[in-house]
Write a protein that holds these residues in place. Structure first.
Motif, PDB file in Angstrom:
ATOM      1  N   GLU A   1      17.899  11.189 -20.867  1.00 57.65           N
ATOM      2  CA  GLU A   1      16.860  10.766 -21.799  1.00 57.65           C
ATOM      3  C   GLU A   1      15.572  10.437 -21.057  1.00 57.65           C
ATOM      4  O   GLU A   1      14.474  10.812 -21.479  1.00 57.65           O
ATOM      5  N   VAL A   2      15.703   9.731 -19.930  1.00 53.96           N
ATOM      6  CA  VAL A   2      14.535   9.390 -19.123  1.00 53.96           C
ATOM      7  C   VAL A   2      13.914  10.647 -18.528  1.00 53.96           C
ATOM      8  O   VAL A   2      12.688  10.831 -18.564  1.00 53.96           O
ATOM      9  N   LEU A   3      14.748  11.525 -17.972  1.00 52.94           N
ATOM     10  CA  LEU A   3      14.229  12.755 -17.375  1.00 52.94           C
ATOM     11  C   LEU A   3      13.511  13.603 -18.424  1.00 52.94           C
ATOM     12  O   LEU A   3      12.439  14.160 -18.157  1.00 52.94           O
ATOM     13  N   ALA A   4      14.081  13.701 -19.617  1.00 55.24           N
ATOM     14  CA  ALA A   4      13.445  14.464 -20.692  1.00 55.24           C
ATOM     15  C   ALA A   4      12.083  13.873 -21.028  1.00 55.24           C
ATOM     16  O   ALA A   4      11.102  14.607 -21.240  1.00 55.24           O
ATOM     17  N   ASP A   5      12.011  12.558 -21.051  1.00 53.20           N
ATOM     18  CA  ASP A   5      10.749  11.873 -21.336  1.00 53.20           C
ATOM     19  C   ASP A   5       9.729  12.150 -20.243  1.00 53.20           C
ATOM     20  O   ASP A   5       8.552  12.401 -20.514  1.00 53.20           O
ATOM     21  N   ILE A   6      10.171  12.095 -18.995  1.00 53.58           N
ATOM     22  CA  ILE A   6       9.288  12.350 -17.863  1.00 53.58           C
ATOM     23  C   ILE A   6       8.727  13.765 -17.920  1.00 53.58           C
ATOM     24  O   ILE A   6       7.552  14.000 -17.637  1.00 53.58           O
ATOM     25  N   LEU A   7       9.582  14.719 -18.308  1.00 52.77           N
ATOM     26  CA  LEU A   7       9.169  16.121 -18.379  1.00 52.77           C
ATOM     27  C   LEU A   7       8.502  16.464 -19.699  1.00 52.77           C
ATOM     28  O   LEU A   7       8.059  17.594 -19.896  1.00 52.77           O
ATOM     29  N   MET A   8       8.469  15.469 -20.602  1.00 55.12           N
ATOM     30  CA  MET A   8       7.841  15.653 -21.911  1.00 55.12           C
ATOM     31  C   MET A   8       8.493  16.790 -22.698  1.00 55.12           C
ATOM     32  O   MET A   8       7.826  17.673 -23.241  1.00 55.12           O
ATOM     33  N   VAL A   9       9.834  16.767 -22.727  1.00 47.20           N
ATOM     34  CA  VAL A   9      10.603  17.755 -23.487  1.00 47.20           C
ATOM     35  C   VAL A   9      11.648  17.039 -24.324  1.00 47.20           C
ATOM     36  O   VAL A   9      11.916  15.849 -24.137  1.00 47.20           O
ATOM     37  N   ASN A  10      12.251  17.771 -25.237  1.00 45.89           N
ATOM     38  CA  ASN A  10      13.318  17.234 -26.067  1.00 45.89           C
ATOM     39  C   ASN A  10      14.587  17.067 -25.237  1.00 45.89           C
ATOM     40  O   ASN A  10      14.921  17.925 -24.425  1.00 45.89           O
ATOM     41  N   ARG A  11      15.313  15.976 -25.467  1.00 50.82           N
ATOM     42  CA  ARG A  11      16.506  15.706 -24.674  1.00 50.82           C
ATOM     43  C   ARG A  11      17.561  16.798 -24.848  1.00 50.82           C
ATOM     44  O   ARG A  11      18.184  17.236 -23.870  1.00 50.82           O
ATOM     45  N   SER A  12      17.783  17.238 -26.077  1.00 48.05           N
ATOM     46  CA  SER A  12      18.793  18.271 -26.323  1.00 48.05           C
ATOM     47  C   SER A  12      18.395  19.588 -25.654  1.00 48.05           C
ATOM     48  O   SER A  12      19.255  20.320 -25.133  1.00 48.05           O
ATOM     49  N   SER A  13      17.081  19.886 -25.643  1.00 46.94           N
ATOM     50  CA  SER A  13      16.602  21.106 -24.986  1.00 46.94           C
ATOM     51  C   SER A  13      16.826  21.031 -23.484  1.00 46.94           C
ATOM     52  O   SER A  13      17.206  22.020 -22.846  1.00 46.94           O
TER      53      SER A  13
ATOM     54  N   LEU B   1       0.833  -1.210   0.000  1.00 49.47           N
ATOM     55  CA  LEU B   1       0.000   0.000   0.000  1.00 49.47           C
ATOM     56  C   LEU B   1       0.862   1.253   0.000  1.00 49.47           C
ATOM     57  O   LEU B   1       0.516   2.253  -0.645  1.00 49.47           O
ATOM     58  N   LYS B   2       1.978   1.205   0.707  1.00 53.06           N
ATOM     59  CA  LYS B   2       2.901   2.346   0.736  1.00 53.06           C
ATOM     60  C   LYS B   2       3.465   2.590  -0.659  1.00 53.06           C
ATOM     61  O   LYS B   2       3.514   3.732  -1.124  1.00 53.06           O
ATOM     62  N   PHE B   3       3.861   1.527  -1.334  1.00 48.59           N
ATOM     63  CA  PHE B   3       4.413   1.677  -2.681  1.00 48.59           C
ATOM     64  C   PHE B   3       3.368   2.231  -3.639  1.00 48.59           C
ATOM     65  O   PHE B   3       3.640   3.155  -4.410  1.00 48.59           O
ATOM     66  N   VAL B   4       2.166   1.669  -3.600  1.00 55.09           N
ATOM     67  CA  VAL B   4       1.099   2.125  -4.496  1.00 55.09           C
ATOM     68  C   VAL B   4       0.741   3.584  -4.213  1.00 55.09           C
ATOM     69  O   VAL B   4       0.544   4.381  -5.143  1.00 55.09           O
ATOM     70  N   SER B   5       0.691   3.957  -2.932  1.00 54.01           N
ATOM     71  CA  SER B   5       0.344   5.334  -2.562  1.00 54.01           C
ATOM     72  C   SER B   5       1.409   6.309  -3.042  1.00 54.01           C
ATOM     73  O   SER B   5       1.092   7.386  -3.570  1.00 54.01           O
ATOM     74  N   GLU B   6       2.668   5.950  -2.869  1.00 53.65           N
ATOM     75  CA  GLU B   6       3.750   6.823  -3.313  1.00 53.65           C
ATOM     76  C   GLU B   6       3.755   6.961  -4.826  1.00 53.65           C
ATOM     77  O   GLU B   6       3.989   8.048  -5.363  1.00 53.65           O
ATOM     78  N   TYR B   7       3.474   5.862  -5.509  1.00 51.15           N
ATOM     79  CA  TYR B   7       3.422   5.909  -6.973  1.00 51.15           C
ATOM     80  C   TYR B   7       2.288   6.820  -7.428  1.00 51.15           C
ATOM     81  O   TYR B   7       2.456   7.654  -8.326  1.00 51.15           O
ATOM     82  N   ALA B   8       1.114   6.673  -6.819  1.00 47.99           N
ATOM     83  CA  ALA B   8      -0.047   7.474  -7.201  1.00 47.99           C
ATOM     84  C   ALA B   8       0.197   8.958  -6.936  1.00 47.99           C
ATOM     85  O   ALA B   8      -0.163   9.814  -7.759  1.00 47.99           O
ATOM     86  N   ALA B   9       0.815   9.269  -5.791  1.00 48.55           N
ATOM     87  CA  ALA B   9       1.100  10.664  -5.461  1.00 48.55           C
ATOM     88  C   ALA B   9       2.096  11.266  -6.452  1.00 48.55           C
ATOM     89  O   ALA B   9       1.925  12.399  -6.914  1.00 48.55           O
ATOM     90  N   TYR B  10       3.115  10.495  -6.798  1.00 50.17           N
ATOM     91  CA  TYR B  10       4.116  10.955  -7.760  1.00 50.17           C
ATOM     92  C   TYR B  10       3.475  11.182  -9.132  1.00 50.17           C
ATOM     93  O   TYR B  10       3.718  12.197  -9.787  1.00 50.17           O
ATOM     94  N   ALA B  11       2.642  10.245  -9.563  1.00 56.28           N
ATOM     95  CA  ALA B  11       1.998  10.357 -10.872  1.00 56.28           C
ATOM     96  C   ALA B  11       1.087  11.574 -10.939  1.00 56.28           C
ATOM     97  O   ALA B  11       1.019  12.260 -11.967  1.00 56.28           O
ATOM     98  N   LYS B  12       0.396  11.874  -9.842  1.00 55.76           N
ATOM     99  CA  LYS B  12      -0.501  13.028  -9.821  1.00 55.76           C
ATOM    100  C   LYS B  12       0.291  14.322  -9.915  1.00 55.76           C
ATOM    101  O   LYS B  12      -0.096  15.252 -10.639  1.00 55.76           O
ATOM    102  N   LEU B  13       1.402  14.405  -9.201  1.00 60.15           N
ATOM    103  CA  LEU B  13       2.254  15.588  -9.290  1.00 60.15           C
ATOM    104  C   LEU B  13       2.819  15.751 -10.690  1.00 60.15           C
ATOM    105  O   LEU B  13       2.916  16.858 -11.223  1.00 60.15           O
ATOM    106  N   LEU B  14       3.180  14.632 -11.288  1.00 58.13           N
ATOM    107  CA  LEU B  14       3.804  14.660 -12.606  1.00 58.13           C
ATOM    108  C   LEU B  14       2.837  15.168 -13.676  1.00 58.13           C
ATOM    109  O   LEU B  14       3.264  15.776 -14.662  1.00 58.13           O
ATOM    110  N   LEU B  15       1.550  14.938 -13.488  1.00 61.72           N
ATOM    111  CA  LEU B  15       0.565  15.409 -14.452  1.00 61.72           C
ATOM    112  C   LEU B  15       0.600  16.931 -14.602  1.00 61.72           C
ATOM    113  O   LEU B  15       0.291  17.478 -15.664  1.00 61.72           O
ATOM    114  N   ARG B  16       0.996  17.614 -13.529  1.00 62.13           N
ATOM    115  CA  ARG B  16       1.003  19.079 -13.547  1.00 62.13           C
ATOM    116  C   ARG B  16       2.161  19.651 -14.345  1.00 62.13           C
ATOM    117  O   ARG B  16       2.201  20.866 -14.595  1.00 62.13           O
TER     118      ARG B  16
END
Length: 217
Positions: free
Chosen positions: A172-184, A125-140
């Motif tokens: 590359e992963v961070l760029a994907d997470i932030l939905m931006v170009n890697r070079s940018s 439950l702790k893992f699922v809760s942390e994942y859900a909280a992270y995903a919600k923040l990431l949507l913003r």
């Protein structure tokens, strides 16, 4: 002891429960980068523990543009959030992003153990809760238009440490997470470093001027 039992989700459970887990007919698999692991629509009948590497989930737009929804790294459990969310099929494809070792457990057998052991249940439950909280923040992230703003948001809001942030796996992963170009992203990191706002060394970003970043968001 099996290396997958060192992961956080198994911490604190009793020796008897560990023995029950080891008696399950689990499967250890190693995947190569870009290998398809699970296909959208496939029956969701297993639980995975990512021992090492990185796997990702993704979907595509009608135009064929890839939309990466989530990354899972060594130590992560997958996909408890889908199982407890009532899904019976994978709603997206699952790929290996970097060479990965994954242990698969039959869903029903592992869940029966989870449900009767309080410590194991709390860990899940702790893992699922942390994942859900992270995903919600990431949507913003999408509310910001500039790369600098998205990076500042990730550093100050999503990142848990006030003084530094570790880049997840690669730029590359961070760029994907932030939905931006890697070079940018790379250019923005260098720009902020030249301004003295951050210090970048290997995969660690040390935050020097939080006020500057806060003013961006």
């Amino acid at each position: 002891m099996k290396d997958f039992l060192q992961q956080e989700i198994f911490q604190g459970i009793s020796d008897d429960v560990i023995q029950e887990i080891l008696e399950i007919d689990y499967l250890e698999e190693t995947y190569a980068a870009n290998e398809l692991i699970k296909e959208k629509g496939e029956v969701l009948d297993e639980v995975a523990i990512v021992v090492s590497g990185c796997i990702k989930t993704n979907t595509f737009t009608r135009e064929g543009k890839e939309l990466n929804s989530s990354y899972f790294f060594g130590g992560d459990a997958f996909p408890f959030y889908l199982i407890y969310g009532g899904y019976t099929q994978y709603p997206y494809n699952v790929y290996c992003f970097k060479k990965s070792k994954v242990v698969w457990f039959p869903k029903e057998e592992l869940l029966s153990i989870v449900e009767k052991d309080t410590t194991f249940l709390v860990n899940v439950l702790k893992f699922v809760s942390e994942y859900a909280a992270y995903a919600k923040l990431l949507l913003r992230v999408s509310q910001y238009f500039k790369v600098q703003e998205r990076l500042a948001y990730w550093l100050l809001v999503i990142n848990e440490n006030n003084h530094y942030a570790n880049i997840p796996n690669s730029q590359e992963v961070l760029a994907d997470i932030l939905m931006v170009n890697r070079s940018s992203l790379n250019q923005e990191l260098k720009h902020l470093e030249n301004l003295g706002i951050i210090n970048l060394k290997n995969k660690r970003i040390t935050i020097i001027d939080r006020e500057y970043l806060r003013a961006l968001i």
